[in-house]
Design an enzyme around this catalytic site. Structure first.
Site, short mmCIF file in Angstrom:
data_model
loop_
_atom_site.label_atom_id
_atom_site.label_comp_id
_atom_site.label_asym_id
_atom_site.label_seq_id
_atom_site.Cartn_x
_atom_site.Cartn_y
_atom_site.Cartn_z
N GLN A 95 0.85 -1.20 0.00
CA GLN A 95 0.00 0.00 0.00
C GLN A 95 0.88 1.25 0.00
O GLN A 95 0.38 2.35 -0.09
CB GLN A 95 -0.86 0.03 1.26
CG GLN A 95 -1.83 -1.13 1.36
CD GLN A 95 -2.50 -1.15 2.72
OE1 GLN A 95 -3.48 -0.47 2.97
NE2 GLN A 95 -1.96 -1.94 3.62
N HIS A 113 -1.58 1.45 -4.28
CA HIS A 113 -1.94 2.86 -4.09
C HIS A 113 -1.06 3.80 -4.91
O HIS A 113 -1.01 4.99 -4.64
CB HIS A 113 -1.90 3.24 -2.61
CG HIS A 113 -2.98 2.57 -1.80
ND1 HIS A 113 -2.90 2.40 -0.44
CD2 HIS A 113 -4.16 2.03 -2.19
CE1 HIS A 113 -4.00 1.78 -0.03
NE2 HIS A 113 -4.77 1.54 -1.06
N GLY A 184 2.56 -4.34 9.11
CA GLY A 184 2.49 -2.89 9.33
C GLY A 184 1.35 -2.16 8.66
O GLY A 184 1.57 -1.11 8.05
N SER A 186 -2.87 -0.95 9.40
CA SER A 186 -3.79 -0.85 10.53
C SER A 186 -5.05 -1.71 10.41
O SER A 186 -5.78 -1.88 11.38
CB SER A 186 -4.18 0.61 10.71
OG SER A 186 -4.59 1.15 9.47
P1 NAD Z 1 -1.51 3.41 8.85
O1 NAD Z 1 -0.77 4.69 9.04
O2 NAD Z 1 -2.95 3.36 8.94
O3 NAD Z 1 -1.00 2.27 9.84
C1 NAD Z 1 0.33 1.98 10.00
C2 NAD Z 1 0.48 0.67 10.77
O4 NAD Z 1 1.86 0.42 10.90
C3 NAD Z 1 -0.12 0.68 12.17
O5 NAD Z 1 -0.92 -0.46 12.30
C4 NAD Z 1 1.12 0.58 13.08
O6 NAD Z 1 0.88 -0.23 14.22
C5 NAD Z 1 2.11 -0.10 12.18
N1 NAD Z 1 3.52 0.16 12.49
C6 NAD Z 1 4.10 1.26 13.03
N2 NAD Z 1 5.43 1.08 13.16
C7 NAD Z 1 5.71 -0.16 12.66
C8 NAD Z 1 6.90 -0.92 12.52
N3 NAD Z 1 8.10 -0.45 12.89
N4 NAD Z 1 6.81 -2.17 11.98
C9 NAD Z 1 5.61 -2.67 11.61
N5 NAD Z 1 4.44 -2.00 11.74
C10 NAD Z 1 4.49 -0.74 12.24
O7 NAD Z 1 -1.02 2.90 7.43
P2 NAD Z 1 -1.73 1.97 6.39
O8 NAD Z 1 -2.64 1.02 7.08
O9 NAD Z 1 -0.67 1.44 5.56
O10 NAD Z 1 -2.70 2.92 5.53
C11 NAD Z 1 -2.60 4.27 5.30
C12 NAD Z 1 -2.36 4.66 3.83
O11 NAD Z 1 -1.39 5.68 3.83
C13 NAD Z 1 -1.75 3.59 2.98
O12 NAD Z 1 -2.68 3.21 2.07
C14 NAD Z 1 -0.57 4.21 2.23
O13 NAD Z 1 -0.85 4.35 0.87
C15 NAD Z 1 -0.42 5.57 2.80
N6 NAD Z 1 0.92 5.84 3.38
C16 NAD Z 1 2.05 5.44 2.72
C17 NAD Z 1 3.32 5.66 3.28
C18 NAD Z 1 4.55 5.22 2.53
O14 NAD Z 1 4.49 5.01 1.33
N7 NAD Z 1 5.68 5.00 3.22
C19 NAD Z 1 3.43 6.29 4.51
C20 NAD Z 1 2.23 6.72 5.16
C21 NAD Z 1 0.99 6.46 4.57
#
Ligand code: NAD
Ligand code: ZN
Length: 241
Positions: A95, A113, A184, A186
């Site tokens: 994602q 995404h 990782g 939610s």
């Molecule tokens: P989210 O922000 O809803 O949830 C993040 C999850 O990651 C949480 O459940 C948390 O417990 C977990 N987490 C935190 N630290 C962690 C670690 N060190 N190891 C493993 N898990 C960890 O994110 P989501 O559910 O992916 O959805 C939000 C949307 O935001 C996604 O669809 C994505 O497209 C976008 N997004 C992308 C990025 C990126 O590309 N790096 C960053 C932020 C959001």
């Protein structure tokens, strides 16, 4: 101890923002979900782009700038190692819009995404292909227009209310997998939150890895609480036997 894979197993990996957190890219919810006082849901929509393309491009330009400075962590690298062992019995659906999985060596992956470092035309009926683009657009005057139809160009991102990419391939892989590794995420953003139930229709073994229980945790056979970069290297070893 997680049961090792057999030569019949096919692994589907779903990753979310959490897998990139240890590389220094914050998750949406972890960073209180606000950017310059706006909820992320308010800048990541087609309506927001229509109303204020400059603001939306500033948001994604900031993220491009940040993403260019980070590197894959041991979680990304462990998944690339698992892919090398399983070859076509491995599939990764992320994602995330960053490129850290590719940088770690993953190849059999889709970005449901979209990709931060790609740009495309904002007109839905225009079919120029998304192209690689790391540039920053900070003012209205800097936003380029489509060479074919003249509409503004936009980030190649699936915004709230839009249909994710590559869903046919994803559903096909969910049908054939025997193991689902979810890392990782939610468990509230659809359709990804439902992948675990789809994989279970064919009795896939479902494992979740992350520091806290996801909202859909009851559908997993195993929930391994911990950070991706700390848990995945050992878990991949256990799975590889
Ligand atoms: P989210 O922000 O809803 O949830 C993040 C999850 O990651 C949480 O459940 C948390 O417990 C977990 N987490 C935190 N630290 C962690 C670690 N060190 N190891 C493993 N898990 C960890 O994110 P989501 O559910 O992916 O959805 C939000 C949307 O935001 C996604 O669809 C994505 O497209 C976008 N997004 C992308 C990025 C990126 O590309 N790096 C960053 C932020 C959001
Ligand atoms: Zn166009």
């Amino acid at each position: 101890m997680t049961q090792p894979l057999t030569s019949q197993d096919r692994v589907f990996v779903l990753t979310g923002a959490g897998v990139s957190a240890e590389s220094g890219l914050p998750t949406f919810r972890g960073a209180d979900g606000l950017w310059r006082g706006h909820r992320v849901e308010e800048v990541a929509t087609p309506q927001a782009f229509h109303a204020n393309p400059e603001l939306v491009w500033q948001f994604y330009s900031e993220r491009r700038k940040r993403a260019a400075t980070v590197s894959p962590n041991p979680g990304h690298r462990a998944l690339a190692e698992l892919e090398r062992a399983l070859d076509e019995r491995f599939f990764l659906c992320t994602q995330n819009v960053d490129s850290l999985h590719e940088q770690a060596g993953s190849q059999r992956l889709v970005h449901m995404h979209g990709r931060l470092m790609q740009t495309r035309c904002s007109r839905e009926t225009c079919h120029i292909a998304p192209f690689d683009d790391e540039r920053l657009y900070l003012s209205r005057a800097e936003i380029p227009t489509c060479p074919q139809c003249g509409a503004l160009l936009r980030p190649h991102i699936c915004w709230f209310g839009e249909v994710p990419f590559a869903m046919d391939r994803i559903f096909e892989q969910l049908r054939v997998c025997t193991v689902l590794l979810t890392v990782g995420t939610s468990g509230v953003v659809e359709p990804a939150a439902s992948f675990v139930r789809m994989a279970r229709i064919n009795r896939a073994r479902a494992i979740y890895i992350g520091p806290e229980e996801p909202a859909n945790s009851k559908f997993f056979d195993e929930v391994v609480l911990g950070k991706a970069g700390e848990v995945l290297p050992g878990l991949v070893k256990e799975l590889s036997g």
